[in-house]
Scaffold this motif. Structure first.
Motif, PDB file in Angstrom:
ATOM      1  N   LEU B 109       0.847  -1.204   0.000  1.00  0.00           N
ATOM      2  CA  LEU B 109       0.000   0.000   0.000  1.00  0.00           C
ATOM      3  C   LEU B 109       0.876   1.245   0.000  1.00  0.00           C
ATOM      4  O   LEU B 109       1.825   1.329   0.794  1.00  0.00           O
ATOM      5  N   VAL B 110       0.546   2.188  -0.866  1.00  0.00           N
ATOM      6  CA  VAL B 110       1.284   3.449  -0.920  1.00  0.00           C
ATOM      7  C   VAL B 110       0.281   4.593  -0.804  1.00  0.00           C
ATOM      8  O   VAL B 110      -0.591   4.741  -1.661  1.00  0.00           O
ATOM      9  N   GLY B 111       0.408   5.373   0.254  1.00  0.00           N
ATOM     10  CA  GLY B 111      -0.541   6.457   0.475  1.00  0.00           C
ATOM     11  C   GLY B 111       0.155   7.785   0.651  1.00  0.00           C
ATOM     12  O   GLY B 111       1.267   7.848   1.187  1.00  0.00           O
ATOM     13  N   GLY B 112      -0.503   8.865   0.184  1.00  0.00           N
ATOM     14  CA  GLY B 112       0.075  10.191   0.317  1.00  0.00           C
ATOM     15  C   GLY B 112      -0.892  11.164   0.967  1.00  0.00           C
ATOM     16  O   GLY B 112      -2.010  11.339   0.496  1.00  0.00           O
ATOM     17  N   GLY B 113      -0.487  11.761   2.072  1.00  0.00           N
ATOM     18  CA  GLY B 113      -1.267  12.803   2.735  1.00  0.00           C
ATOM     19  C   GLY B 113      -2.657  12.332   3.134  1.00  0.00           C
ATOM     20  O   GLY B 113      -2.866  11.159   3.467  1.00  0.00           O
ATOM     21  N   LEU B 114      -3.616  13.254   3.068  1.00  0.00           N
ATOM     22  CA  LEU B 114      -4.993  12.903   3.406  1.00  0.00           C
ATOM     23  C   LEU B 114      -5.558  11.924   2.377  1.00  0.00           C
ATOM     24  O   LEU B 114      -6.529  11.220   2.629  1.00  0.00           O
ATOM     25  N   GLY B 115      -4.927  11.879   1.212  1.00  0.00           N
ATOM     26  CA  GLY B 115      -5.331  10.940   0.176  1.00  0.00           C
ATOM     27  C   GLY B 115      -5.185   9.489   0.584  1.00  0.00           C
ATOM     28  O   GLY B 115      -5.716   8.589  -0.062  1.00  0.00           O
ATOM     29  N   ALA B 116      -4.475   9.247   1.671  1.00  0.00           N
ATOM     30  CA  ALA B 116      -4.289   7.868   2.138  1.00  0.00           C
ATOM     31  C   ALA B 116      -5.521   7.317   2.845  1.00  0.00           C
ATOM     32  O   ALA B 116      -5.580   6.123   3.148  1.00  0.00           O
ATOM     33  N   ILE B 133       3.276  -1.344   4.048  1.00  0.00           N
ATOM     34  CA  ILE B 133       2.657  -0.031   3.861  1.00  0.00           C
ATOM     35  C   ILE B 133       3.705   1.078   3.803  1.00  0.00           C
ATOM     36  O   ILE B 133       4.617   1.119   4.636  1.00  0.00           O
ATOM     37  N   PHE B 134       3.540   1.954   2.833  1.00  0.00           N
ATOM     38  CA  PHE B 134       4.375   3.147   2.692  1.00  0.00           C
ATOM     39  C   PHE B 134       3.483   4.375   2.777  1.00  0.00           C
ATOM     40  O   PHE B 134       2.542   4.514   2.005  1.00  0.00           O
ATOM     41  N   LEU B 135       3.786   5.239   3.723  1.00  0.00           N
ATOM     42  CA  LEU B 135       2.970   6.438   3.915  1.00  0.00           C
ATOM     43  C   LEU B 135       3.815   7.677   3.734  1.00  0.00           C
ATOM     44  O   LEU B 135       4.892   7.782   4.320  1.00  0.00           O
ATOM     45  N   GLY B 136       3.316   8.609   2.942  1.00  0.00           N
ATOM     46  CA  GLY B 136       4.039   9.857   2.759  1.00  0.00           C
ATOM     47  C   GLY B 136       3.166  11.039   3.105  1.00  0.00           C
ATOM     48  O   GLY B 136       1.943  10.952   3.071  1.00  0.00           O
ATOM     49  N   ALA B 137       3.819  12.145   3.473  1.00  0.00           N
ATOM     50  CA  ALA B 137       3.089  13.379   3.748  1.00  0.00           C
ATOM     51  C   ALA B 137       4.063  14.532   3.629  1.00  0.00           C
ATOM     52  O   ALA B 137       5.284  14.319   3.595  1.00  0.00           O
ATOM     53  N   ARG B 138       3.524  15.746   3.558  1.00  0.00           N
ATOM     54  CA  ARG B 138       4.408  16.905   3.520  1.00  0.00           C
ATOM     55  C   ARG B 138       5.058  17.100   4.892  1.00  0.00           C
ATOM     56  O   ARG B 138       6.232  17.370   5.010  1.00  0.00           O
ATOM     57  N   ALA B 139       4.222  16.944   5.954  1.00  0.00           N
ATOM     58  CA  ALA B 139       4.715  17.164   7.309  1.00  0.00           C
ATOM     59  C   ALA B 139       4.146  16.088   8.233  1.00  0.00           C
ATOM     60  O   ALA B 139       3.165  15.426   7.894  1.00  0.00           O
ATOM     61  N   PHE B 170      10.209  11.942  -0.698  1.00  0.00           N
ATOM     62  CA  PHE B 170       8.950  11.418  -1.222  1.00  0.00           C
ATOM     63  C   PHE B 170       8.771   9.948  -0.856  1.00  0.00           C
ATOM     64  O   PHE B 170       9.744   9.185  -0.777  1.00  0.00           O
ATOM     65  N   VAL B 171       7.542   9.543  -0.706  1.00  0.00           N
ATOM     66  CA  VAL B 171       7.190   8.164  -0.360  1.00  0.00           C
ATOM     67  C   VAL B 171       7.621   7.192  -1.463  1.00  0.00           C
ATOM     68  O   VAL B 171       7.854   6.010  -1.215  1.00  0.00           O
ATOM     69  N   THR B 172       7.742   7.708  -2.672  1.00  0.00           N
ATOM     70  CA  THR B 172       8.085   6.834  -3.800  1.00  0.00           C
ATOM     71  C   THR B 172       9.498   6.263  -3.677  1.00  0.00           C
ATOM     72  O   THR B 172       9.785   5.211  -4.235  1.00  0.00           O
ATOM     73  N   GLU B 173      10.385   6.943  -2.925  1.00  0.00           N
ATOM     74  CA  GLU B 173      11.774   6.464  -2.824  1.00  0.00           C
ATOM     75  C   GLU B 173      11.892   5.143  -2.057  1.00  0.00           C
ATOM     76  O   GLU B 173      12.406   4.164  -2.586  1.00  0.00           O
ATOM     77  N   PRO B 174      11.416   5.079  -0.800  1.00  0.00           N
ATOM     78  CA  PRO B 174      11.479   3.785  -0.103  1.00  0.00           C
ATOM     79  C   PRO B 174      10.631   2.711  -0.792  1.00  0.00           C
ATOM     80  O   PRO B 174      10.980   1.529  -0.756  1.00  0.00           O
ATOM     81  N   PHE B 175       9.556   3.123  -1.444  1.00  0.00           N
ATOM     82  CA  PHE B 175       8.703   2.172  -2.166  1.00  0.00           C
ATOM     83  C   PHE B 175       9.495   1.535  -3.313  1.00  0.00           C
ATOM     84  O   PHE B 175       9.529   0.318  -3.481  1.00  0.00           O
ATOM     85  N   ARG B 176      10.183   2.372  -4.067  1.00  0.00           N
ATOM     86  CA  ARG B 176      10.971   1.888  -5.201  1.00  0.00           C
ATOM     87  C   ARG B 176      12.098   0.946  -4.706  1.00  0.00           C
ATOM     88  O   ARG B 176      12.308  -0.129  -5.261  1.00  0.00           O
ATOM     89  N   ALA B 177      12.719   1.358  -3.622  1.00  0.00           N
ATOM     90  CA  ALA B 177      13.815   0.548  -3.065  1.00  0.00           C
ATOM     91  C   ALA B 177      13.290  -0.815  -2.603  1.00  0.00           C
ATOM     92  O   ALA B 177      13.920  -1.855  -2.817  1.00  0.00           O
ATOM     93  N   TYR B 178      12.119  -0.820  -2.006  1.00  0.00           N
ATOM     94  CA  TYR B 178      11.517  -2.070  -1.530  1.00  0.00           C
ATOM     95  C   TYR B 178      11.268  -3.015  -2.702  1.00  0.00           C
ATOM     96  O   TYR B 178      11.584  -4.208  -2.625  1.00  0.00           O
ATOM     97  N   LEU B 179      10.710  -2.489  -3.788  1.00  0.00           N
ATOM     98  CA  LEU B 179      10.416  -3.334  -4.947  1.00  0.00           C
ATOM     99  C   LEU B 179      11.697  -3.932  -5.524  1.00  0.00           C
ATOM    100  O   LEU B 179      11.715  -5.067  -5.980  1.00  0.00           O
TER     101      LEU B 179
END
Lengths: 302, 266
Positions: B109-116, B133-139, B170-179
Motif C-alpha cells: 500500500l502506498v498512500g500520500g497525505g490525506l489521500g491515504a 505499507i508506505f505512507l508519505g506526507a508533507r509534514a 517522497f514516499v516513492t523512494e522507499p517504495f521503489r527501493a523495496y520493490l
C-alpha cells in the motif's frame, strides 16, 4: 383520487414528472435509487450519431444554489444506445424520451429516423447545449436555422417531437413560435444559462471549457418567467424545467403554463426527488380539491 | 431500494488542526461498505451549498459504524464540521467500486497525505496477508491514521517531505527501493495526490507489477449520471464515481500540470 395524467401533444403521460436530459444518465444509473415505473417519463442523456468524448475536467463547479457544468455532451452514440441502453429502459412502465444532438440537419434527421424506427416514445431536440463549439447551439440561437431544422426533422419522425429551447436568446417566445410553425409538438424550457466562474488564486476559469451551463434553484425564477411568457404568447405544450427541487417548485412551473415538468439537478442532491414530487402533486391536488393537474396548467392569477 | 438515507451523526471530532473524524450508522438494509468505496454526504434541505460532498470510507468500526476523515476545505465541509453528535446528515452510498482484495502476492500500500484515507480500511481488511505499507506526507502532522496502518503493518514506512517524521523525501523512494529488493510478486494499492499516483504507476509499469489506484475528482451526482467526474483512461473517459474510484493502474492516463510522472510526488 385526483388525476395526474397529462398530455404533451399526442404523448400521454401517467403523471407530469420527468427527469431532465443529462441529469439522469440512461436511467440505469438511478434505477436502484428510484422506481422508474413511477415517473411520467425518463429523458435520457443527449445522443449523437457517433459516440462523443466530451470536455476535459474540471467539468463541474458548484455555484450559489446551483452548479455550472461543461460536460461537452459525452455520450455512447446512437448504436450503443439502441443496443445497450434502450432495452434496459424498456423493462419499465414509463415513457422513454430521447434527447438528440448533431452538427448538421442531416445528423438530426438520421437520428430521428433510427429512433422513430426503434419506437421511442418521443424525441427531444437539443438545440441549446452551451458547451460544444459546433452544432446544437447554432440552431438554438438562430431562428431561421431552427425553423429549417425542425421542419426537416418533423418529416423524418413518426413520434412526438419536443424542441428544447435555449434561454440564451433575447426573445424566447419568438423561437418557440418558429419551432411550432415548423412542426414541433412541444417545447422544453429551459436549458442551462451560460455562466462562468473564475478562481481568483490561479486567475483561471474553474471550468476547462471556460464557460458552462448554470442549473439548479439559482435559475428557477428565470425559467418560470420564460415558461409563462411562452405559454401566454404561443399556447404550445411546454415541459418546464430549471431548478425544480420540490413539489412547490413544480407547481410554479405548471401554474406558469407547463403541461409537464422535468427534474434535473435535484436528482444529484436527492435521487428520490422526482418521485417525491409525484406524491407531492397528488397530495396538493387532493387538498386543493382539484380533480386534474391539467386544470392548473397556466392557471396563475395575473 | 433507495440508498439515500438520513442518519444522526454519532461523532464528529477534531483529530488535528482543521481535520475531523465523523461517524454514522447505516440502515440495516444497506449493503456493507468495502475499502475504496465512498459516500456522498450533505446537510438535509440546504440549497447553498447544493451538492453533497464525496467522502471515502476511512474505517468500519467494531460496532459497524462508518467513519469518515475529512479536512475543512470550503463551505460544505465547514458546515459539516459545525454539526455535532445527534445532528442529522443525508447520506448516499456506499458508492463506487472497491479495491479488489483477491490480488496476487503480498499487498503493498502506498498512500500520500490525506489521500491515504481510503487505504485505512484496505490495510485492516488485508491485515491477515501481512501488507507492507508506505505512507508519505508533507509534514508529520498530516500522518493522521498512522496508528491504524501500524495495526496492519507494524513496520509501516513513513516519509515526510520536511523530514519531521520517518525518512525525509517522497514516499516513492522507499517504495521503489523495496520493490528492487523484494521482486515482483506483489500487488500495489495506491491513493494520494495525482503526481504520486503517476509516479507509483510508472514504477510498477517498469517492473511489470500489477496494481490499483483510487482517484479523486470534482463530483456532482456520485452515481455516474452527470458525467462530471471523468478521468482519462486507455479506453477513453471513464467516470470516477461509478467506474472507479478504484482503477487498475495500467488503465489510467495520468496528466497533470507541472512535472513529469518520473519526478515523483509528495
Amino acid at each position: 383520487m385526483p388525476s395526474l395524467e397529462t398530455r404533451i401533444g399526442e404523448l400521454r403521460l401517467r403523471n407530469p414528472v420527468m427527469t431532465a436530459s443529462g441529469t439522469f444518465g440512461y436511467g440505469q444509473e438511478y434505477a436502484e435509487f428510484v422506481d422508474l415505473n413511477r415517473l411520467g417519463a425518463v429523458v435520457v442523456k443527449g445522443i449523437s450519431l457517433e459516440p462523443m468524448q466530451g470536455n476535459p475536467v474540471p467539468r463541474v463547479v458548484e455555484t450559489p444554489c446551483g452548479m455550472l457544468n461543461a460536460i461537452g455532451l459525452q455520450n455512447v452514440g446512437l448504436k450503443a444506445f439502441l443496443n445497450e441502453k434502450l432495452p434496459f429502459l424498456r423493462q419499465f412502465d414509463t415513457r422513454v424520451i430521447v434527447n438528440i444532438l448533431g452538427n448538421s440537419v442531416k445528423d438530426y434527421v438520421r437520428l430521428c429516423q433510427h429512433l422513430s424506427d426503434a419506437g421511442v416514445d418521443a424525441i427531444e431536440l437539443n438545440v441549446s447545449c452551451p458547451n460544444v463549439k459546433k452544432g446544437g447551439i447554432a440552431f438554438g440561437t438562430d431562428a431561421a436555422e431552427l425553423g429549417r431544422l425542425v421542419e426537416s426533422v418533423r418529416k423524418a419522425s413518426s413520434v412526438p417531437l419536443i424542441t428544447k429551447l435555449s434561454p440564451n436568446v433575447g426573445d424566447v417566445a419568438l423561437f418557440a413560435r418558429v419551432a411550432a410553425e415548423a412542426g414541433t409538438d412541444a417545447v422544453s424550457l429551459i436549458n442551462t444559462l451560460v455562466g462562468m466562474v473564475i478562481d481568483t488564486v490561479t486567475r483561471r476559469p474553474k471550468l476547462s471549457n471556460i464557460t458552462g451551463g448554470l442549473s439548479g434553484p439559482a435559475i428557477r425564477p428565470v425559467a418560470v418567467r420564460m415558461v409563462w411568457e411562452v405559454h401566454r404568447k404561443t399556447g404550445l405544450p411546454i415541459i418546464g424545467m430549471g431548478g425544480i427541487m420540490t413539489t412547490e417548485d413544480a407547481l410554479e412551473f405548471i401554474l406558469a403554463g407547463a403541461s409537464a415538468v422535468a427534474v434535473g439537478t435535484a436528482n444529484f442532491v436527492n435521487p428520490g426527488a422526482s418521485v417525491e414530487i409525484v406524491d407531492g402533486l397528488e397530495r396538493y391536488l387532493a387538498k386543493a380539491r382539484v380533480s386534474s393537474v391539467r386544470e392548473l396548467v397556466g392557471a396563475v392569477r395575473t | 431500494m433507495s440508498r439515500l438515507f438520513k442518519v444522526p451523526l454519532l461523532s464528529n471530532t477534531e483529530v488535528a488542526d482543521g481535520h475531523r473524524l465523523a461517524s454514522f450508522a447505516l440502515p440495516r438494509e444497506t449493503r456493507a461498505p468495502q475499502a475504496g468505496q465512498f459516500f456522498m454526504v450533505g446537510i438535509p434541505g440546504l440549497q447553498d451549498p447544493l451538492l453533497k460532498r464525496p467522502f471515502s470510507l476511512h474505517r468500519m468500526t467494531d460496532e459497524g459504524r462508518v467513519e469518515i476523515l475529512y479536512r475543512i476545505r470550503g463551505k460544505g465541509t465547514r458546515l459539516l464540521a459545525e454539526r455535532t453528535t445527534g445532528d442529522v446528515i443525508e447520506v448516499l452510498g456506499p458508492l463506487g467500486k472497491p479495491f479488489p482484495l483477491d490480488s496476487t502476492g503480498r499487498p503493498v500500500l502506498v498512500g500520500g497525505g490525506l489521500g491515504a484515507v481510503p487505504l485505512v480500511q484496505l490495510a485492516l481488511s488485508l491485515a491477515g496477508r501481512s501488507p507492507r505499507i508506505f505512507l508519505g506526507a508533507r509534514a508529520g502532522a498530516e500522518l493522521l491514521s498512522l496508528d491504524w496502518f501500524r495495526k496492519a503493518d507494524p513496520e509501516t514506512v513513513v516519509s515526510t517531505e520536511n523530514g519531521e517524521a520517518g525518512l525525509k523525501g517522497f514516499v516513492t523512494e522507499p517504495f521503489r527501493a523495496y520493490l528492487e529488493d523484494s521482486g515482483p510478486t506483489c500487488t500495489v494499492y495506491a491513493c494520494g495526490p495525482t503526481p504520486m499516483l503517476a509516479a507509483v504507476s510508472a514504477i510498477c509499469r517498469d517492473r511489470g507489477i500489477p496494481g490499483y489506484v483510487s482517484l479523486e475528482e470534482h463530483m456532482a451526482c456520485g452515481v455516474g449520471a452527470c458525467m462530471g467526474c471523468v478521468t482519462e483512461t486507455v479506453e477513453g473517459y471513464k467516470s470516477v464515481c461509478r467506474e472507479g474510484p478504484v482503477f487498475p493502474m495500467e488503465q489510467v492516463r495520468f496528466s497533470f500540470p507541472g512535472g513529469s510522472p518520473e519526478r515523483g510526488g509528495p
